[in-house]
Enzyme design. Structure first.
Site, short mmCIF file in Angstrom:
data_model
loop_
_atom_site.label_atom_id
_atom_site.label_comp_id
_atom_site.label_asym_id
_atom_site.label_seq_id
_atom_site.Cartn_x
_atom_site.Cartn_y
_atom_site.Cartn_z
N GLY A 211 -0.31 -3.03 3.90
CA GLY A 211 0.22 -4.38 4.09
C GLY A 211 -0.76 -5.53 4.02
N PRO A 251 -3.02 1.45 2.47
CA PRO A 251 -2.90 0.21 1.72
C PRO A 251 -2.72 0.48 0.23
CG PRO A 251 -5.19 0.63 2.29
CD PRO A 251 -4.38 1.70 2.96
N CYS A 323 15.48 -12.70 -21.44
CA CYS A 323 16.69 -13.51 -21.53
C CYS A 323 17.16 -14.04 -20.17
CB CYS A 323 17.79 -12.71 -22.21
SG CYS A 323 17.32 -12.30 -23.88
N GLU A 324 16.25 -14.28 -19.27
CA GLU A 324 16.53 -15.03 -18.05
C GLU A 324 15.72 -16.31 -18.19
OE1 GLU A 324 16.47 -11.85 -18.02
OE2 GLU A 324 18.34 -11.48 -16.97
C1 LIG Z 1 5.51 3.02 3.50
C2 LIG Z 1 4.60 2.11 2.76
N1 LIG Z 1 3.27 2.31 2.88
C3 LIG Z 1 2.38 1.54 2.22
C4 LIG Z 1 2.80 0.50 1.41
C5 LIG Z 1 1.76 -0.31 0.71
O1 LIG Z 1 1.83 -1.65 1.04
P1 LIG Z 1 0.73 -2.65 0.50
O2 LIG Z 1 0.66 -2.50 -0.96
O3 LIG Z 1 1.22 -3.98 0.93
O4 LIG Z 1 -0.57 -2.31 1.18
C6 LIG Z 1 4.17 0.24 1.27
C7 LIG Z 1 4.65 -0.85 0.43
O5 LIG Z 1 5.80 -1.11 0.22
C8 LIG Z 1 5.10 1.08 1.97
O6 LIG Z 1 6.41 0.89 1.86
#
Ligand SMILES: Cc1ncc(COP(=O)(O)O)c(C=O)c1O
Length: 395
Positions: A211, A251, A323-324
């Site tokens: 995240g 991540p 086409c949007e």
């Molecule tokens: C369960 C889970 N883990 C990890 C991630 C990776 O998130 P990020 O790319 O933001 O680090 C996601 C992204 O949707 C996720 O759903």
């Protein structure tokens, strides 16, 4: 894709995690970029791989990853997907609902070494786009802590003698304010501590997801990786009262996004009247099929002309060819002498671009080139051919 940048970024994250936790497990969320060449690099850098489907697991295997270092997510995994994961010796499966516990229990064989993790919805609402926010109570993912589902899931798994090792949460994506991950980590750790008090269940594993945000434009200021790792691990340690277990992070974006640059060739440049003046459209040879994020989330990007510099800039709207409306990037400052044949480079496109690409309007997906460590340029995904586009269809 820039290999040196990607390796450096993974190693920075890995070290920051290692300094802050005695048993860290860093995974790469392959949904961010599952190009085989990228997965190979992530594996070589010691990452475990988070896969969210059989297809992503197959990509990990093709890239040479050790299946025991992969874990499978998904809010609606099919029986055959779970069977494929188990028989191919996946390391962990993250459980998302009660039916899945029954399904795994009915498929279970005593020779399986796969471990199970319960995904929790900790009930935190992160500051991000609603479409990439997943940790709140009103979510399709996982078991709610607040309504008692998380506890019931644990009791059910223990009753069925399934090899549950711990808990997981992922609260959202592109988080520039990390307080939601801090709260999510603390809440699942607190939950784990309570499960020990109530049921004598001792957690061996927690995973706080991914995240961490990235710098799409100068307006995005993500937290430093070391500070972020300190913040999240401290929250977990304090809530749990111990750190003698494996802590996972997975991540995607923050490992891979800034290693990618997309190059487009400028086609027609066209000015049209608007209610307040004129708008100049710059059409490029791509669009929402290779980068759906502007259409999905209104995501901004940094766009520059590659090569020649000009002092005089105007405001342009870069449009795709689909086409949007397919306005890729609005109100971008670009040189006034921008012309057909110029190359635009869009920064920070290593995550959720190639992995979300499609053949919409029957355009072939673009190639991916890796600038390798030694300075070589290597094609790691060639452009789609029309033959393969039509190979699975009959008229
Ligand atoms: C369960 C889970 N883990 C990890 C991630 C990776 O998130 P990020 O790319 O933001 O680090 C996601 C992204 O949707 C996720 O759903």
């Amino acid at each position: 894709m820039d290999e040196a940048h990607l390796r450096a970024r993974i190693s920075e994250y890995r070290e920051a995690f290692k300094i802050n936790w005695p048993h860290p497990e860093l995974s790469f969320a392959t949904k961010a970029n599952s190009t085989l060449g990228v997965l190979r690099i992530a594996s070589e850098e010691g990452c475990h791989l988070d896969v969210a489907s059989e297809g992503e697991f197959r990509a990990a295997l093709l890239a040479g990853a050790d299946p025991s270092l992969c874990h499978l997510h998904g809010n609606n995994k099919s029986r055959s997907e779970i069977e494929f994961a188990l028989t191919n010796k996946i390391g962990k499966i993250v459980l998302d609902h009660f039916g899945e516990i029954d399904m795994i229990s009915s498929l279970w064989k005593k020779e399986y070494a796969t471990k199970l993790v319960i995904r929790l919805a900790p009930g935190v609402d992160p500051v991000t786009h609603a479409k990439i926010s997943t940790g709140q109570s009103d979510t399709k993912f996982g078991f709610n802590i607040t309504d008692g589902s998380g506890e019931r899931a644990l009791q059910k798994c223990l009753g069925l003698n399934l090899p549950i090792i711990g808990f997981h949460c992922h609260v959202g994506s592109q988080l520039l304010d990390p307080s939601a991950q801090e709260a999510g980590g603390a809440l699942i750790a607190e939950f784990a501590r309570q499960m020990e008090q109530l049921h004598g269940y001792r957690t061996q594993y927690l995973n706080v997801g991914g995240g961490l945000g990235v710098r799409y434009t100068d307006a995005d200021v993500p937290m430093d990786i070391l500070d972020y790792n300190r913040l999240v691990t401290t929250a977990v340690r304090n809530a749990m009262g111990r750190d003698d277990f494996t802590l996972g992070q997975e991540p995607g974006r923050s490992l891979v996004a800034e290693s990618g640059v997309t190059l487009y060739t400028v086609g027609v440049v066209k000015s049209v009247p608007t209610s307040t003046g004129t708008r100049t459209y710059v059409a490029v040879d791509g669009g929402l099929a290779d980068n759906p994020r502007p259409a999905l989330y209104g995501s901004p990007y940094t766009v520059e002309r590659a090569g020649s510099v000009s002092a005089n800039h105007g405001q342009f709207t870069v449009s795709g060819r689909h086409c949007e409306t397919d306005r890729l990037f609005e109100n971008i400052a670009l040189p006034n002498d921008l012309a057909e044949g110029d190359i635009l480079q869009v920064l920070c496109t290593g995550a959720y671009n190639s992995s979300m690409a499609s053949n919409y309007n029957r355009y072939p997906r673009p190639p991916v080139v890796l600038l390798s460590n030694g300075g070589d340029v290597r094609l790691i995904a060639r452009r789609d051919s029309y033959d393969e586009m039509f190979a699975r269809e009959t008229a």
